[in-house]
Design an enzyme around this catalytic site. Structure first.
Site, PDB file in Angstrom:
ATOM      1  N   ASP A 168       3.368 -13.452  -0.270  1.00 15.82           N
ATOM      2  CA  ASP A 168       4.172 -12.241  -0.412  1.00 15.82           C
ATOM      3  C   ASP A 168       4.404 -11.686   0.993  1.00 15.82           C
ATOM      4  O   ASP A 168       3.871 -12.197   1.983  1.00 15.82           O
ATOM      5  CB  ASP A 168       3.499 -11.229  -1.360  1.00 15.82           C
ATOM      6  CG  ASP A 168       4.534 -10.279  -1.972  1.00 15.82           C
ATOM      7  OD1 ASP A 168       5.623 -10.122  -1.390  1.00 15.82           O
ATOM      8  OD2 ASP A 168       4.258  -9.689  -3.030  1.00 15.82           O
ATOM      9  N   TRP A 169       5.195 -10.658   1.063  1.00 17.74           N
ATOM     10  CA  TRP A 169       5.676 -10.083   2.328  1.00 17.74           C
ATOM     11  C   TRP A 169       4.504  -9.753   3.259  1.00 17.74           C
ATOM     12  O   TRP A 169       3.746  -8.833   3.001  1.00 17.74           O
ATOM     13  CB  TRP A 169       6.468  -8.825   1.984  1.00 17.74           C
ATOM     14  CG  TRP A 169       7.234  -8.187   3.084  1.00 17.74           C
ATOM     15  CD1 TRP A 169       6.729  -7.363   4.056  1.00 17.74           C
ATOM     16  CD2 TRP A 169       8.644  -8.259   3.307  1.00 17.74           C
ATOM     17  NE1 TRP A 169       7.730  -6.931   4.873  1.00 17.74           N
ATOM     18  CE2 TRP A 169       8.927  -7.452   4.428  1.00 17.74           C
ATOM     19  CE3 TRP A 169       9.699  -8.920   2.678  1.00 17.74           C
ATOM     20  CZ2 TRP A 169      10.218  -7.288   4.922  1.00 17.74           C
ATOM     21  CZ3 TRP A 169      10.987  -8.748   3.174  1.00 17.74           C
ATOM     22  CH2 TRP A 169      11.227  -7.951   4.288  1.00 17.74           C
TER      23      TRP A 169
END
Ligand code: NOJ
Length: 747
Positions: free
Chosen positions: A277-278
Site C-alpha cells: 500500500d501507499w
C-alpha cells in the site's frame, strides 16, 4: 534514446492473442535476461504523478527505464506521452502500469461497494465494474486498486463503505464478479484493466474500527473468514494484490512472508504481482518492525512484495541489499517476472498507448443503465409500516422533499470518487420532480445545509412544507466525507441535527418516509419510531435519484438485502450474524434487561449468558434482511437425502410464494450450521442465495445443492476438512430465517 544494440526484440514481438502461457513465460524470461539490476528494481517501483503535471523525476526515470508504474494521472495525453517515452525512449521499451483508484465507477459512479453488495447480484456488480474499467481505460488507466475484499464487521470503520460486507461467501462471490468485470474476458481486450484485490489481509479487523489500527486475527479465523475472499479473487484470475497497512499479529502485512509468500504464492499458486500500500514499506519502521528504510526494503522483499507503491525504499536500497547478498537476485527476478507477466497479459507490449477514438464514450446509456440497476437492486427497505410505501402518484396532491441529501449531486456519489463527475448525478429531488409530471406538487426545503450541520435555521421552512404536503420524503444520512479511508466514526448515529429534523417533521403528523444515504450501517434507534418507512440507499452514485424515485413510487419493488448487520447501539460492535455460539448463548428465555432489575436487588446472577444488560442481544436489523412491497412465504423445506455420504450432493429446497399484490424479486438465502466441529463453528453460515422474481400468487421451488466442499472449514491443524455429522439448514429471507431442516453427513 533507446540503445538499439540491446533492442528488446522479445518484448516488442507481436503476440498472437492465443499465446500460450508458456510462450508468455518465455517472453518474460527473455526480457528479464536482458535487464540490468537497476532496470529490474525500477520495475518494482511506482511513483505518484498527480494532477500538477509530470514531475521531472518521473519523466527521467521513465526515460531511464527505472520506473515500472505510475499512479494518479488521468490525463490521457499525459499518459500516452509517458507510455511513448517508456516504449520508445527507454533502453528496453517496457511499458508502464498506470494505476488509479477506480473503486466504484470512473466518471459514471455506481453505488459504493457496500451498496452494490446489498444487491446480492454478481451480474449487476460485474457490469458496474466492466463499465468503470472501460471508462477508465479510455483515459489510459490500465490498473485499478479494487476490489477491496476485506471482511468488514465493524461499521465504525470508514472503509466498510468500500467493502462487500461481513460475509466471506458474499464477499467472495461479488469480489470475483468485480474482478471479472474489470478484467473482462482477457486482460488484453479493449476496455479491460488489471484488478487488485486488497488489502491482504485482515485490514478490516482494525481495532475499534479506527482505520490503519492494529489487527489481531486468530489464525483459524484468518483462514475461515478473512482469507476466503482473497482466495476467490485469485481463483477469478485477479492480476494483483495489495498488502494492508496494518499490523497483523505482530507482523505488518507488508512484511508478512508467511502470508504473502506462504499462503498467497505457495499455497494458492498466485502468479500475478503483489504491491504494497501507499508507502507502507517505509512505514514498517514506524510500526517499529524495522530500524530504517533499508531494513524495511529488506523485510518487504523477503515477504514477497513485488512493487512498492509511491515510496522509495526499494529504489534507494534494493540495489545495495542485492550487492551485499542480503536479498537474493533470484528474489528480485521473481518479483520482476510477476510484474512483467501482468504487463504482457495486458497486451501493453503490443499497444501501450490509448486510442481514445475506439473506446466507449463516458456515461453512455449502458453506463447509466448499469448504475441505475445496481442502485435499484442494492437499496434496502428496512421499515414500511401500514404500507406507507409505495407512494401513490395518482392520489397524491403534493410531497415535501426535505433533507440535506435530497439534492446534492456530489454527496450521493459517496467516498472514493476521484474521477466521479457530479454533473452526471441525478438527485432524488430531480427524479421525484420528473416522476410528478405535473400530477402532484413536489415541494422542497433542505432543512439543513449538510448532513453534519447543527444549524436549525432551515427547520421552520421544512416543517411548513411538510404541513402543506400529503407526505414528507426526508433524504438524510452521511455526507460522503464521513466514510472511506481514514474516515472512521466512534458514534455512528445520524450526524448533525438530522434526528431533530426528523422529529420536527414527524410532529406535523404527516407520513414520514426516510431515505438514508450513508457509507455504513448507522445506528437508527433514535429515528426508527419517528418514520413510517425507511429506505436505505447507501451512497447510491450517479443514478441514485431515478432508482430511489422508482422504488418510492413502486415502479419496482425494493429487493436489496443487508450485506452487513445493523447494530442497535455502538456498544454491541462487533456484531455479525456468523458468530460462534459460546458456551452460554443468550436466548429470549434467559435474558434480563437492566430496566427489569429491582433497584434494591442484591447482586444476582442474571441470565448468565453472553448478553449486554442494557440492550437486547439481537441486532437492529440482521444480515440478509430487506423488505419488499410484496410478501413472501417460505414453506415446505426438505432435504433430498437426510443421510448423505461425503461424495453425495445434498439438495435443500423449499417452496417460495409471493403472497403479496405486486410482482417482486426476493433474495432467498440458505444458511447452514455444522453442529459439532474440530473447531467451534459459526451459529449459521451463508451457503447460497438466489434472486427470484415472482408475480402475485406465483410460487416456485427454491433449490440449493451442497457438496462436501461447500461444508469444508479449516480445523485446528489449519487444513481444510469436511467433517461427518449433523448439519442444520435454514432457507429464508434473512439470516434470521426460521424454516429449518437438517441432515447427517456420513464419512
Ligand atoms: C491507500 C489505500 O489504502 C489503498 O486502498 C489505495 O488503493 C491506495 N492508497 C492508492 O490510492
Amino acid at each position: 534514446m533507446r540503445n538499439t544494440k540491446t533492442s528488446p526484440q522479445i518484448g516488442k514481438k507481436l503476440v498472437d492473442s492465443n499465446q500460450t502461457e508458456q510462450a508468455l513465460e518465455d517472453r518474460v524470461q527473455a526480457l528479464l535476461a536482458q535487464m540490468t539490476l537497476a532496470e529490474k528494481i525500477g520495475q518494482m517501483c511506482q511513483l505518484n504523478v498527480g494532477d500538477q503535471g509530470v514531475p521531472d523525476e518521473v519523466a527521467q526515470r521513465v526515460r531511464g527505464g527505472t520506473l515500472g508504474s505510475i499512479i494518479n494521472v488521468v490525463d490521457v495525453d499525459a499518459v500516452n506521452a509517458l507510455q511513448r517515452t517508456a516504449v520508445h525512449d527507454s533502453r528496453l521499451g517496457i511499458p508502464l502500469l498506470v494505476g488509479r483508484d477506480v473503486i466504484h465507477g470512473f466518471k459514471t459512479v455506481m453505488p459504493i461497494p457496500l451498496g452494490q453488495a446489498a444487491s446480492w447480484n454478481p451480474d449487476v456488480v460485474r457490469e458496474g465494474a466492466r463499465i468503470a474499467a472501460s471508462e477508465a481505460a479510455s483515459h489510459g488507466i490500465n490498473w485499478t486498486f479494487a476490489p477491496m475484499v476485506d471482511i468488514a464487521r465493524d461499521p465504525r470503520w470508514g472503509r466498510i463503505a468500500e467493502s462487500l460486507g461481513e460475509d466471506p461467501m458474499l464477499s467472495s462471490t461479488l469480489g470475483a464478479a468485480m474482478v471479472e468485470g474489470f478484467q473482462g474476458r482477457a486482460l488484453a481486450a479493449a476496455g479491460a484493466i488489471a484488478a487488485c484485490a486488497k488489502h491482504f489481509v485482515g485490514y478490516g479487523a482494525a481495532e475499534s474500527g479506527r482505520d490503519y489500527a492494529t489487527t489481531n486475527v486468530p489464525e483459524n479465523e484468518l483462514h475461515n473468514v478473512h482469507l476466503r475472499p482473497f482466495h476467490a479473487a485469485v481463483d477469478a484470475g485477479v492480476a494483483s494484490l495489495m498488502t494492508s497497512f496494518s499490523d497483523i499479529d505482530g507482523v505488518p502485512a507488508t512484511a508478512n512472508a508467511r502470508l504473502v509468500n506462504g499462503v498467497l504464492r505457495d499455497a494458492w499458486g498466485f502468479d500475478g504481482f503483489v504491491v504494497s500500500d501507499w508507502d507502507s514499506i517505509r512505514q514498517l519502521a514506524i510500526h517499529g518492525l524495522t530500524a530504517d528504510d533499508r531494513e524495511s526494503a529488506y523485510e518487504a522483499a523477503q515477504a514477497g512484495v513485488d512493487m512498492e507503491m509511491q515510496g522509495d525504499a526499494y529504489f534507494e536500497h534494493l540495489h545495495s541489499l542485492v550487492d551485499a547478498g542480503e536479498v537474493a537476485l533470484g528474489q528480485v527476478d521473481q518479483a520482476v517476472a510477476n510484474i512483467l507477466r501482468v504487463k504482457f497479459r495486458l497486451g501493453l507490449f503490443e499497444q501501450a498507448t490509448t486510442d481514445t477514438a475506439t473506446l466507449r464514450p463516458i456515461a453512455d446509456s449502458d453506463a447509466r443503465k448499469a448504475a441505475y440497476q445496481v442502485a435499484l437492486q442494492g437499496s434496502v427497505l428496512l421499515k414500511n409500516d401500514g404500507g406507507a410505501l409505495p407512494l401513490n402518484s395518482n392520489s397524491l396532491k403534493s410531497i415535501a422533499v426535505i433533507g440535506p441529501l435530497a439534492d446534492d449531486p456530489y454527496e450521493q456519489m459517496g467516498t472514493w470518487v476521484f474521477d466521479g463527475d457530479a454533473a452526471l448525478s441525478v438527485t432524488p429531488l430531480q427524479s421525484l420532480r420528473d416522476a410528478a409530471q405535473g400530477k402532484f406538487d413536489v415541494l422542497y426545503a433542505p432543512g439543513l445545509d449538510s448532513a453534519r450541520s447543527r444549524d436549525h435555521g432551515g427547520f421552520e421552512a421544512a416543517v411548513k412544507l411538510a404541513e402543506q404536503a400529503d407526505a414528507a420524503v426526508l433524504v438524510i444520512g452521511e455526507d460522503a466525507i464521513l466514510s472511506g479511508e481514514a474516515h472512521s466514526r466512534a458514534d455512528i448515529c445520524l450526524p448533525g441535527a438530522q434526528a431533530e429534523l426528523v422529529r420536527r417533521v414527524r410532529g406535523t403528523g404527516k407520513p414520514v418516509i426516510a431515505v438514508v444515504m450513508a457509507g455504513r450501517p448507522l445506528t437508527l434507534g433514535n429515528i426508527l419510531d419517528q418514520v413510517d418507512a425507511l429506505l436505505y440507499a447507501w451512497h447510491p452514485g450517479t443514478m441514485g435519484g431515478p432508482a430511489i424515485a422508482d422504488l418510492l413510487f413502486g415502479v419496482v419493488s425494493p429487493s436489496g438485502k443487508l450485506p452487513v448487520t445493523f447494530p442497535r447501539v455502538v456498544g454491541q460492535i462487533p456484531l455479525y450474524y456468523n458468530h460462534k455460539n459460546t458456551g452460554k448463548p443468550p436466548s429470549d428465555d434467559t435474558i434480563a434487561h437492566i430496566d427489569d432489575i429491582d433497584a434494591r436487588a442484591p447482586q444476582t446472577s442474571l441470565g448468565m449468558t453472553a448478553f449486554h444488560l442494557d440492550v437486547h442481544f439481537s441486532p437492529q436489523f440482521p444480515f440478509g434482511f430487506g423488505l419488499s412491497y410484496a410478501s413472501f412465504r417460505y414453506s415446505d423445506i426438505s432435504v433430498s437425502n437426510p443421510n448423505p455420504a461425503m461424495h453425495e450432493p445434498v439438495v435443500i429446497s423449499c417452496q417460495l410464494e409471493n403472497t403479496g399484490a405486486v410482482s417482486a424479486e426476493e433474495v432467498a438465502q440458505l444458511y447452514v450450521r455444522d453442529v459439532v466441529g474440530n473447531v467451534t463453528r459459526p451459529v449459521r453460515e451463508l451457503k447460497g442465495w438466489q434472486r427470484v422474481r415472482l408475480r402475485p400468487g406465483e410460487s416456485t421451488t427454491v433449490e440449493f445443492t451442497l457438496l462436501a466442499d461447500d461444508l469444508a472449514f479449516y480445523g485446528r491443524d489449519l487444513k481444510l476438512r469436511t467433517e461427518p455429522g449433523e448439519f442444520h439448514a435454514w432457507i429464508g429471507g434473512s439470516s434470521a430465517a426460521e424454516l429449518q431442516t437438517q441432515f447427517c453427513l456420513h464419512a
